[in-house]
Design a protein around this motif. Sequence first.
Motif, PDB file in Angstrom:
ATOM      1  N   LEU A  69      12.367   7.879  -4.090  1.00 31.62           N
ATOM      2  CA  LEU A  69      11.147   8.028  -4.875  1.00 31.62           C
ATOM      3  C   LEU A  69      10.421   9.303  -4.480  1.00 31.62           C
ATOM      4  N   ALA A  70       9.785   9.951  -5.464  1.00 35.88           N
ATOM      5  CA  ALA A  70       8.940  11.107  -5.185  1.00 35.88           C
ATOM      6  C   ALA A  70       7.684  10.638  -4.463  1.00 35.88           C
ATOM      7  N   PRO A  71       7.128  11.451  -3.558  1.00 39.82           N
ATOM      8  CA  PRO A  71       5.929  11.038  -2.809  1.00 39.82           C
ATOM      9  C   PRO A  71       4.767  10.637  -3.716  1.00 39.82           C
ATOM     10  N   GLY A  72       4.575  11.361  -4.831  1.00 43.37           N
ATOM     11  CA  GLY A  72       3.467  11.026  -5.733  1.00 43.37           C
ATOM     12  C   GLY A  72       3.629   9.664  -6.368  1.00 43.37           C
ATOM     13  N   VAL A  73       4.852   9.348  -6.803  1.00 39.17           N
ATOM     14  CA  VAL A  73       5.113   8.041  -7.402  1.00 39.17           C
ATOM     15  C   VAL A  73       4.931   6.934  -6.378  1.00 39.17           C
ATOM     16  N   CYS A  74       5.459   7.154  -5.189  1.00 43.41           N
ATOM     17  CA  CYS A  74       5.350   6.145  -4.136  1.00 43.41           C
ATOM     18  C   CYS A  74       3.894   5.903  -3.755  1.00 43.41           C
ATOM     19  N   SER A  75       3.080   6.978  -3.701  1.00 47.97           N
ATOM     20  CA  SER A  75       1.668   6.833  -3.345  1.00 47.97           C
ATOM     21  C   SER A  75       0.906   6.017  -4.382  1.00 47.97           C
ATOM     22  N   LEU A  76       1.120   6.314  -5.679  1.00 48.80           N
ATOM     23  CA  LEU A  76       0.449   5.552  -6.736  1.00 48.80           C
ATOM     24  C   LEU A  76       0.916   4.101  -6.743  1.00 48.80           C
ATOM     25  N   LEU A  77       2.184   3.911  -6.499  1.00 47.23           N
ATOM     26  CA  LEU A  77       2.736   2.568  -6.511  1.00 47.23           C
ATOM     27  C   LEU A  77       2.126   1.719  -5.390  1.00 47.23           C
ATOM     28  N   LEU A  78       2.063   2.285  -4.194  1.00 50.00           N
ATOM     29  CA  LEU A  78       1.505   1.551  -3.059  1.00 50.00           C
ATOM     30  C   LEU A  78       0.008   1.329  -3.223  1.00 50.00           C
ATOM     31  N   GLU A  79      -0.688   2.303  -3.833  1.00 50.68           N
ATOM     32  CA  GLU A  79      -2.121   2.145  -4.072  1.00 50.68           C
ATOM     33  C   GLU A  79      -2.382   0.979  -5.025  1.00 50.68           C
ATOM     34  N   GLY A  80      -1.595   0.906  -6.094  1.00 52.53           N
ATOM     35  CA  GLY A  80      -1.779  -0.188  -7.039  1.00 52.53           C
ATOM     36  C   GLY A  80      -1.441  -1.539  -6.447  1.00 52.53           C
ATOM     37  N   ILE A  81      -0.372  -1.610  -5.649  1.00 49.07           N
ATOM     38  CA  ILE A  81       0.017  -2.882  -5.042  1.00 49.07           C
ATOM     39  C   ILE A  81      -1.015  -3.344  -4.025  1.00 49.07           C
ATOM     40  N   ALA A  82      -1.552  -2.413  -3.222  1.00 53.22           N
ATOM     41  CA  ALA A  82      -2.502  -2.777  -2.165  1.00 53.22           C
ATOM     42  C   ALA A  82      -3.824  -3.279  -2.731  1.00 53.22           C
ATOM     43  N   HIS A  83      -4.286  -2.688  -3.836  1.00 51.14           N
ATOM     44  CA  HIS A  83      -5.587  -3.070  -4.394  1.00 51.14           C
ATOM     45  C   HIS A  83      -5.472  -4.201  -5.411  1.00 51.14           C
ATOM     46  N   ASN A  84      -4.449  -4.185  -6.219  1.00 56.37           N
ATOM     47  CA  ASN A  84      -4.321  -5.177  -7.288  1.00 56.37           C
ATOM     48  C   ASN A  84      -3.523  -6.385  -6.784  1.00 56.37           C
ATOM     49  N   THR A  85      -4.092  -7.110  -5.848  1.00 54.71           N
ATOM     50  CA  THR A  85      -3.426  -8.262  -5.258  1.00 54.71           C
ATOM     51  C   THR A  85      -4.457  -9.223  -4.695  1.00 54.71           C
ATOM     52  N   THR A  86      -4.094 -10.469  -4.649  1.00 53.47           N
ATOM     53  CA  THR A  86      -4.909 -11.476  -3.966  1.00 53.47           C
ATOM     54  C   THR A  86      -4.309 -11.829  -2.611  1.00 53.47           C
ATOM     55  N   GLY A  87      -3.230 -11.151  -2.240  1.00 56.13           N
ATOM     56  CA  GLY A  87      -2.599 -11.384  -0.948  1.00 56.13           C
ATOM     57  C   GLY A  87      -3.185 -10.511   0.140  1.00 56.13           C
ATOM     58  N   ASN A  88      -2.567 -10.592   1.304  1.00 54.27           N
ATOM     59  CA  ASN A  88      -3.065  -9.843   2.450  1.00 54.27           C
ATOM     60  C   ASN A  88      -1.899  -9.542   3.390  1.00 54.27           C
ATOM     61  N   VAL A  89      -2.003  -8.391   4.082  1.00 49.96           N
ATOM     62  CA  VAL A  89      -1.008  -7.996   5.074  1.00 49.96           C
ATOM     63  C   VAL A  89      -1.728  -7.795   6.397  1.00 49.96           C
ATOM     64  N   PHE A  90      -1.314  -8.540   7.409  1.00 46.13           N
ATOM     65  CA  PHE A  90      -1.947  -8.453   8.725  1.00 46.13           C
ATOM     66  C   PHE A  90      -0.925  -7.947   9.731  1.00 46.13           C
ATOM     67  N   VAL A  91      -1.326  -6.915  10.468  1.00 48.96           N
ATOM     68  CA  VAL A  91      -0.472  -6.341  11.506  1.00 48.96           C
ATOM     69  C   VAL A  91      -1.075  -6.682  12.862  1.00 48.96           C
ATOM     70  N   PRO A  92      -0.435  -7.541  13.676  1.00 44.27           N
ATOM     71  CA  PRO A  92      -0.986  -7.904  14.983  1.00 44.27           C
ATOM     72  C   PRO A  92      -1.135  -6.690  15.891  1.00 44.27           C
ATOM     73  N   LYS A  93      -2.178  -6.720  16.714  1.00 45.06           N
ATOM     74  CA  LYS A  93      -2.423  -5.614  17.627  1.00 45.06           C
ATOM     75  C   LYS A  93      -1.399  -5.567  18.760  1.00 45.06           C
ATOM     76  N   ASP A  94      -0.769  -6.705  19.031  1.00 42.37           N
ATOM     77  CA  ASP A  94       0.204  -6.724  20.129  1.00 42.37           C
ATOM     78  C   ASP A  94       1.560  -6.182  19.709  1.00 42.37           C
ATOM     79  N   GLY A  95       1.645  -5.693  18.460  1.00 38.16           N
ATOM     80  CA  GLY A  95       2.883  -5.096  18.011  1.00 38.16           C
ATOM     81  C   GLY A  95       3.903  -6.059  17.464  1.00 38.16           C
ATOM     82  N   GLY A  96       3.484  -7.303  17.176  1.00 37.07           N
ATOM     83  CA  GLY A  96       4.412  -8.287  16.614  1.00 37.07           C
ATOM     84  C   GLY A  96       4.714  -7.993  15.155  1.00 37.07           C
ATOM     85  N   GLY A  97       5.493  -8.866  14.541  1.00 40.85           N
ATOM     86  CA  GLY A  97       5.857  -8.693  13.149  1.00 40.85           C
ATOM     87  C   GLY A  97       4.670  -8.866  12.224  1.00 40.85           C
TER      88      GLY A  97
END
Length: 557
Positions: free
Chosen positions: A369-397
Amino acid sequence: MWALPLKGWGPILALYKLGGTSTWQASLTSCESPSLMWGLKEGWYDGGSIAFAVLLVIIVTAVSDYRQSLQFQNLNQEKQNIQLEVMRGGRRVKISIFDIVVGDVVPLKIGDQVPADGVLIAGHSLAIDESSMTGESKIVSHLYLLLLYILSKPCYSYTWHLLQVHKDKKAPFLMSGCKVADGVGAMLVTSVGINTEWGLLMASISDDTGEETPLQVRLNGVATFIGIVGLSVAVSVLGVLLIRYFTGYTKNPDGKSQFIRGKTSISDAVDGAIKIFTIAVTIVVVAVPEGLPLAVTLTLAYSMRKMMADKALATEDVQVRRLSACETMGSATTICSDKTGTLTLNQMTVVEAYVGRKKINPPDDSSQLAPGVCSLLLEGIAHNTTGNVFVPKDGGGIEVSGSPTEKAILHWAVKLGLNFDQVRSESAVLHVFPFNSEKKRGGVAVKVNDSEVHIHWKGAAELVLASCNGYLDSNGCLQSIEEDKDFFKAAIHDMAASSLRCVAIAYRLYDSDKVPVDVEQLAQWILPEDSLVLLAIVGMKVDIKKQNLLHSIHYCS
């Protein structure tokens, strides 16, 4: 704790109530007492056998129902053990509904049931169906207020959130047991368990409705008919015999009248009347088949034991609460099974992805994917969602939460390089159009910088595709979609033919000067859904739950 108190079963005399008092039992009991009273010297075994049959029916039914009810309480408590997500420590944690406490922040979306009483602290277009509490089938109308609420995440600190508040109550209160009809939001729990409005209502309602099964209805109908006929015949015979006796027509074997006016003593007259009454009672006893209720009860008890001993049912922790349930199950002609979570794992995975005319293989290879396409795609997925992604501070999954569709798309985006918190902090959400089953799409307007606004849409592939007039190819170049629309329709058809769920992701630019400034106007703003630019089409596979699924379906059929 959320759990409601359990009702007690009362003293052992309540077994008679549990066993029930059917028409059969009432008829037999009415004949049992005279037989015992006037048959102690001769024929007392008739009344004793009737009493034994009635008591046996009551005891077998009551004890079986009582034992199964105790097991059903445990099973029902397990069924009520709903898993839900709450915000604790800045992360979404899945907990049991019994572990929810005052102070928890609970995310809400369309179709969710409000798990406790609380206050709405954040939301977009949230509408609540309160018919379960108020009896009104109409969705409660709302007005909009602004409240200041501080969340633990930096991107939410000291931000104004748009709230919808009930017009009649003038306060953003949500009641346990109500359904979210539209929109998304988050509520702060203020009361749980018996202290909620739903808890008080449920505590005052008895679990047993006393509804009769079809077999019981038919038996009671037959019993009523036989009872009326038998009683009519018995009363007629009683009247005729009494008249014959007191008029002197009833004679002994030697030809003498049993009753002679002025000569027969009172005790002899009473004995003669009692014998005549015993004949009438005998007619009623003969008319009522006392063995039928006993046979029905024992048959249902045997069926229940057989169901409990069945290996296929025992592995699924099947419990029979009422004996009558065996009869009801025996009358079933069609078995309907829920698919999600029953036949499937309620999990999905992105297995195909199209960006432009190019099929990304494997679908999570961001190097294609081109960087511009990937950036728009990730922006839309991150904002247009009711889900959540949590990254533990201890470096877990990473931990991804949300609906199965949202989790599948977020997992795919994470593999493409999505940094959920960073992307959401780089832009501000202006307005949200929550996903609903009518439009089959959801949208969000985000402000990227001072002059640029992106409107992202996500939903059913064929509907989103119809609103697009262009697409970005894998190199990031804007192309007209008119000539290639048939290609995308064919790709969607092929994925649907492979039992994949198809979702399209698109966006469009919007002039920031046209965005409403007033809060109320912004709340009523309808996001533009035309002239979209297609970013990607993804196909998700539903994971099958069991290896022997086909065998189970064939066994049930």
